[in-house]
Design an enzyme around this catalytic site. Sequence first.
Site, PDB file in Angstrom:
ATOM      1  N   ARG A  27      31.869  31.237  18.057  1.00  0.00           N
ATOM      2  CA  ARG A  27      30.613  31.083  17.332  1.00  0.00           C
ATOM      3  C   ARG A  27      30.404  29.675  16.771  1.00  0.00           C
ATOM      4  NH1 ARG A  27      31.924  36.682  14.228  1.00  0.00           N
ATOM      5  NH2 ARG A  27      33.998  36.027  14.902  1.00  0.00           N
ATOM      6  N   ASN A  52      41.005 -19.481  -7.139  1.00  0.00           N
ATOM      7  CA  ASN A  52      39.578 -19.273  -6.939  1.00  0.00           C
ATOM      8  C   ASN A  52      39.256 -19.484  -5.466  1.00  0.00           C
ATOM      9  OD1 ASN A  52      36.789 -19.094  -8.437  1.00  0.00           O
ATOM     10  ND2 ASN A  52      36.595 -20.592  -6.784  1.00  0.00           N
ATOM     11  N   LYS A 107      42.122  -7.758   4.507  1.00  0.00           N
ATOM     12  CA  LYS A 107      43.015  -6.946   5.339  1.00  0.00           C
ATOM     13  C   LYS A 107      44.408  -7.523   5.245  1.00  0.00           C
ATOM     14  CE  LYS A 107      44.513  -7.784   9.064  1.00  0.00           C
ATOM     15  NZ  LYS A 107      44.800  -8.342  10.388  1.00  0.00           N
TER      16      LYS A 107
HETATM   17  C1  UD1 Z   1      37.828  40.442  11.388  1.00  0.00           C
HETATM   18  C2  UD1 Z   1      37.938  41.966  11.217  1.00  0.00           C
HETATM   19  C3  UD1 Z   1      36.809  42.474  10.345  1.00  0.00           C
HETATM   20  C4  UD1 Z   1      36.809  41.756   9.023  1.00  0.00           C
HETATM   21  C5  UD1 Z   1      36.772  40.255   9.218  1.00  0.00           C
HETATM   22  C6  UD1 Z   1      36.993  39.535   7.897  1.00  0.00           C
HETATM   23  C7  UD1 Z   1      38.916  42.709  13.355  1.00  0.00           C
HETATM   24  C8  UD1 Z   1      38.669  43.407  14.636  1.00  0.00           C
HETATM   25  N1  UD1 Z   1      37.876  42.603  12.532  1.00  0.00           N
HETATM   26  O1  UD1 Z   1      36.629  40.179  12.103  1.00  0.00           O
HETATM   27  O2  UD1 Z   1      36.976  43.876  10.105  1.00  0.00           O
HETATM   28  O3  UD1 Z   1      35.713  42.193   8.242  1.00  0.00           O
HETATM   29  O4  UD1 Z   1      37.839  39.814  10.106  1.00  0.00           O
HETATM   30  O5  UD1 Z   1      36.812  38.146   8.018  1.00  0.00           O
HETATM   31  O6  UD1 Z   1      40.027  42.306  13.103  1.00  0.00           O
HETATM   32  N2  UD1 Z   1      42.648  35.987  16.178  1.00  0.00           N
HETATM   33  C9  UD1 Z   1      43.846  35.854  16.834  1.00  0.00           C
HETATM   34  N3  UD1 Z   1      43.991  36.424  18.061  1.00  0.00           N
HETATM   35  C10 UD1 Z   1      42.999  37.131  18.659  1.00  0.00           C
HETATM   36  C11 UD1 Z   1      41.766  37.266  17.965  1.00  0.00           C
HETATM   37  C12 UD1 Z   1      41.636  36.688  16.724  1.00  0.00           C
HETATM   38  O7  UD1 Z   1      44.788  35.228  16.336  1.00  0.00           O
HETATM   39  O8  UD1 Z   1      43.214  37.612  19.777  1.00  0.00           O
HETATM   40  C13 UD1 Z   1      42.513  35.332  14.845  1.00  0.00           C
HETATM   41  C14 UD1 Z   1      41.331  34.387  14.762  1.00  0.00           C
HETATM   42  O9  UD1 Z   1      41.737  33.056  15.119  1.00  0.00           O
HETATM   43  C15 UD1 Z   1      40.957  34.472  13.291  1.00  0.00           C
HETATM   44  C16 UD1 Z   1      41.389  35.863  12.883  1.00  0.00           C
HETATM   45  O10 UD1 Z   1      42.251  36.334  13.895  1.00  0.00           O
HETATM   46  O11 UD1 Z   1      41.653  33.499  12.514  1.00  0.00           O
HETATM   47  C17 UD1 Z   1      40.204  36.828  12.737  1.00  0.00           C
HETATM   48  O12 UD1 Z   1      39.496  36.883  13.968  1.00  0.00           O
HETATM   49  P1  UD1 Z   1      37.913  36.846  14.016  1.00  0.00           P
HETATM   50  O13 UD1 Z   1      37.489  36.861  15.438  1.00  0.00           O
HETATM   51  O14 UD1 Z   1      37.397  35.786  13.138  1.00  0.00           O
HETATM   52  O15 UD1 Z   1      37.576  38.289  13.384  1.00  0.00           O
HETATM   53  P2  UD1 Z   1      36.243  38.727  12.692  1.00  0.00           P
HETATM   54  O16 UD1 Z   1      35.216  38.940  13.722  1.00  0.00           O
HETATM   55  O17 UD1 Z   1      35.932  37.802  11.589  1.00  0.00           O
HETATM   56 CA    CA Z   2      36.645  35.720  10.933  1.00  0.00          CA
END
Ligand code: UD1
Ligand code: CA
Length: 471
Positions: free
Chosen positions: A21, A386, A360
């Site tokens: 996003r 100066n 520098k």
């Molecule tokens: C997630 C939660 C949601 C919550 C929200 C809060 C899930 C399915 N949903 O959604 O319920 O309200 O956080 O902010 O968990 N990541 C990985 N590996 C992956 C996918 C993601 O390490 O395969 C990491 C991302 O880098 C990120 C974190 O997990 O730092 C959360 O992932 P993100 O895709 O942001 O989840 P949300 O859609 O925000």
């Molecule tokens: Ca998130």
Amino acid sequence: MPTSKTPRIAIAIMAAGKGTRLQSKYPKVLHEVGGKPLLAHVVAVATSIVAAKDVYAIVGHEAELVRKAVEHTGINFVLQAEQRGTGHALMVARDALAPYDQVLVLSGDAPLITAETIRRLSDFHSDKKAAMTLLSAELSHPTGYGRIVRKSPKSDEVRAIVEEKAANPTQKEIGEINSGFYAFAVKALYARIGELKTDNTHREYYLTDMASVFTKAKSKVIALKTGNAAEILGSNTRAEMMEIDALVRMAKCRQIMAAGASIFFPQTCVIDADVEVGTDTIIEPFVQLLGKTRVGNDCRIRSYSVIHNSEVGDGVTVRPGSILDDARIGSNAVIGPYSHLRPGSEIGEGAHVGNFVETKNVKVGRGSKANHLTYLGDAQIGAGVNVGAGTITCNYDGVHKHKTEIGDNVFVGSDSTLVAPVKIGKGAYIGAASCITDDVPGDALAIGRARQTTKEGWARTKREAMAATKK
Ligand code: UD1
Ligand code: CA
């Protein structure tokens, strides 16, 4: 004293996602708020709760870049080569986490979380002997977050977490959301994580589905609601990230003001997390203090100055529009307006570096002055010197840099060019507009310019001759 009952706690930070996003070629967790990558904030919180050796960042998208950004902290990394969801992130961390009793799961994109809240989550989880404890928050605009379905309104116990895309209209009305921070009993998590399915819009393993997996298995899932909803904010879009940045910056300004400095219109100032400012210092609007900058007491930093990784002593005035980068400024010095102090600039006590002066790799001694339109590079300048307007140290011959040395109490007349390597002894005078190519002994006068010739009446004769041709 650790006893056999003290749970062995690990912290896992989910940081493998791409951050689609954001529309960025850089991984989400390396985008900066408050002058530091998102992930660096989360790592700092994690390492304030447990030792770095018990922190595991789960990395995947641009894993090497992410690792490089935080490896100096001494934490561990787990590679999630393919990002198949937050549940999958914990699946790949199984071997790393198996030796622990409890794992606290943090999100690499939610940098405002406090250690205090995570400790409360951990304690609540231990006290209630839950399989899964999640941190929730009440939001007036819950859209986009997973919603918490409790067993009953008053109960600690959670039946399920419903993601936005799967929520029905009644569930969308729920204001209590999943923050993305969890505590799990490690054994229980890995006994059941295999039951996660990918029957959702993204075809991913959702860690959130562990709530219903455990509920079906009659294991305890509970929620702890934080009273401070701001601390759970995630940065899924650039707009959300900048809201977080504004919160981090304002908190930093408040901290500096609480410690005794004034910041006028703090919402216009950009001050990084590691900056220190002394008491009774005044920071005017639209100032940036960046990196590891330290500003002393009783200073005035005037508008539009940008100071990066610099040390500013006590009682210093930085006049408007000055740029300082890796510079050290002695007490009571006056800088600017419009000075550019580049790396290695050391300005002595009470010295003045003024309008349109660039420095520098230079030492300027106590009380010396270079007030106008000057370039000082690769130079050692004594005390009480100066440096006249328009003076240039010619430090570069096209291949190598050379040094200029100027002794104490030297007077350099305006518009002089000092061709390095060159030394000017103590107390010497350089006549204005000189080109100095040879060393000048102390107390001497050096003049290096063409002699002036004056032709009496020349201009009048010329004017008359021109007027005659017009007729
Ligand atoms: C997630 C939660 C949601 C919550 C929200 C809060 C899930 C399915 N949903 O959604 O319920 O309200 O956080 O902010 O968990 N990541 C990985 N590996 C992956 C996918 C993601 O390490 O395969 C990491 C991302 O880098 C990120 C974190 O997990 O730092 C959360 O992932 P993100 O895709 O942001 O989840 P949300 O859609 O925000
Ligand atoms: Ca998130």
